[in-house]
Design an enzyme around this catalytic site. Sequence first.
Site, short mmCIF file in Angstrom:
data_model
loop_
_atom_site.label_atom_id
_atom_site.label_comp_id
_atom_site.label_asym_id
_atom_site.label_seq_id
_atom_site.Cartn_x
_atom_site.Cartn_y
_atom_site.Cartn_z
N GLY A 99 4.60 1.63 -1.46
CA GLY A 99 5.00 2.27 -2.76
C GLY A 99 3.60 2.69 -3.50
O GLY A 99 2.63 2.45 -3.06
N HIS B 72 -12.25 0.04 -7.99
CA HIS B 72 -13.49 1.09 -7.99
C HIS B 72 -13.28 2.38 -7.76
O HIS B 72 -13.96 3.26 -7.94
CB HIS B 72 -14.70 0.58 -7.21
CG HIS B 72 -14.74 0.71 -5.83
ND1 HIS B 72 -15.78 0.67 -4.92
CD2 HIS B 72 -13.72 0.91 -4.91
CE1 HIS B 72 -15.49 0.93 -3.75
NE2 HIS B 72 -14.11 1.02 -3.64
N ASP C 119 0.93 -1.29 0.08
CA ASP C 119 -0.07 -0.14 -0.12
C ASP C 119 0.85 1.27 0.08
O ASP C 119 2.24 1.19 0.12
CB ASP C 119 -0.84 -0.13 1.31
CG ASP C 119 -2.27 0.86 1.15
OD1 ASP C 119 -2.28 1.99 0.66
OD2 ASP C 119 -3.36 0.06 1.13
#
Length: 427
Positions: free
Chosen positions: A317, A337, A291
């Site tokens: 990253g 999404h 993340d």
Amino acid sequence: MTNVSETAGASSTTMYRSMSDHSSIRLNAAAPASQNAWTNRRGWSSAVKARMIEARDNVVFLVISKSPKSATLLYITSLPSSKSIDRRVFVPSASAESDRQQLMQAAHGFRISQALYVVAKLGIVDLLEDGPRTSDELAKRADAHPRALLRVLRVLASLGYFTQDASNRFGLTPKTRPLLSDDPDSVRPMIIFLGEGQYQATGELLHSVRTGETSFDHLHGMGHFEFLAQNPEASAVFNAAMASGLRQTENPFDRYDFSGRHLVVDVGGGRGDQIVSILRANPMMKGILFDLPQVAPDARAYLKASGVASRCELKTGSAFESIPPGGDVYVMSRVLHDWPDDKAALLLTNCRKAISNDGILLIRDSVLPEGAVASQAKQMDLTMLIMTGGLERSEDEWRALLRASGFRLANVRRTTSPFDLIEAKPI
Ligand SMILES: C[S@@+](CC[C@H](N)C(=O)[O-])C[C@H]1O[C@@H](n2cnc3c(N)ncnc32)[C@H](O)[C@@H]1O
């Protein structure tokens, strides 16, 4: 909310029928108070009380708003002393008047949403865990204005979120317990996130609809994740809200067969709830939680407490640059999404570069139903419009997006939640 339709309206007597259990209520608004009212001075209808005892085997009362011509049933619930509180909103829906009322009730919804946010933010529910307290006492402990807090609490009490006695002592009801911070399924972080970031951006929905732009960016002059990088407190609220959201929904990985798989990479995995649940259920597997750097403090703490930290590496990253290679399972849970097609395609293309030819990509996101079907995903789609410029997608849209990015849609597993499981395989 239970739908109730008005089935007959003769002179001053109106019959209301519940769509859920077919119980009915007859109310004569023009009758003298002594006839309609129960001994309780607030104006409970004895006729209604008798009917509902018969229908539900439960003692109930109604809040009745009277005007010269009509009576409107606002709430029906068990007495405060009863353990199980059964609350339904009775709105006659077949008449023009009731249609107007429903419309206005929906339009006024923002007040209730913000009132819930206020009690969540101030930790009012936690202060009531040991028993009822007066609003003055609560205001003192929560550092709030006594009279203003009372006004918020009595609104929520009128809707069944708190009990309230004559001396303004408020207590919890089953409806507010999920707000307790130490409830394992606490919704408090999500309600705080809804009441802050999402509420503000929703206030700019008109801007998004006029321009197609992301209202969050319009409001803050930067993207949502950029904003979180600069605001650690908001980032912690967001990460906790995402974790809380995951816990409220069916986990499709609970019954997923990972046999033969070795390394799972959770891309945009937040603080790690999803990958931890996979690793706990599959002791032979290892994992990489990937993340943005701003998530690392929460992720580190969560992994440490999870019991699977020795099998899960934390990497940070941007997935728009590259995604850690080497996994045979890639998970993207509620990540794609967030983005419009061009950006989602970039994430998928980077994932295709990282995944082995026999790997599997598991996407946890909504598959929008076709047509005018009620779906929570359609409301979530508005959240994507205002927060990050993303969107919810139909099965055909998922297929096209995946194909354009080097994957084929292999399977869709529908869940009971708005988040389905899409299995994609490299082409
Ligand atoms: C809606 S949250 C979903 C979190 C988690 N997967 C879940 O289902 O609860 C989106 C996640 O994507 C992460 N994210 C956003 N941009 C990213 C990027 N460029 N690279 C990696 N992760 C990113 C966010 O930090 C956040 O954790």
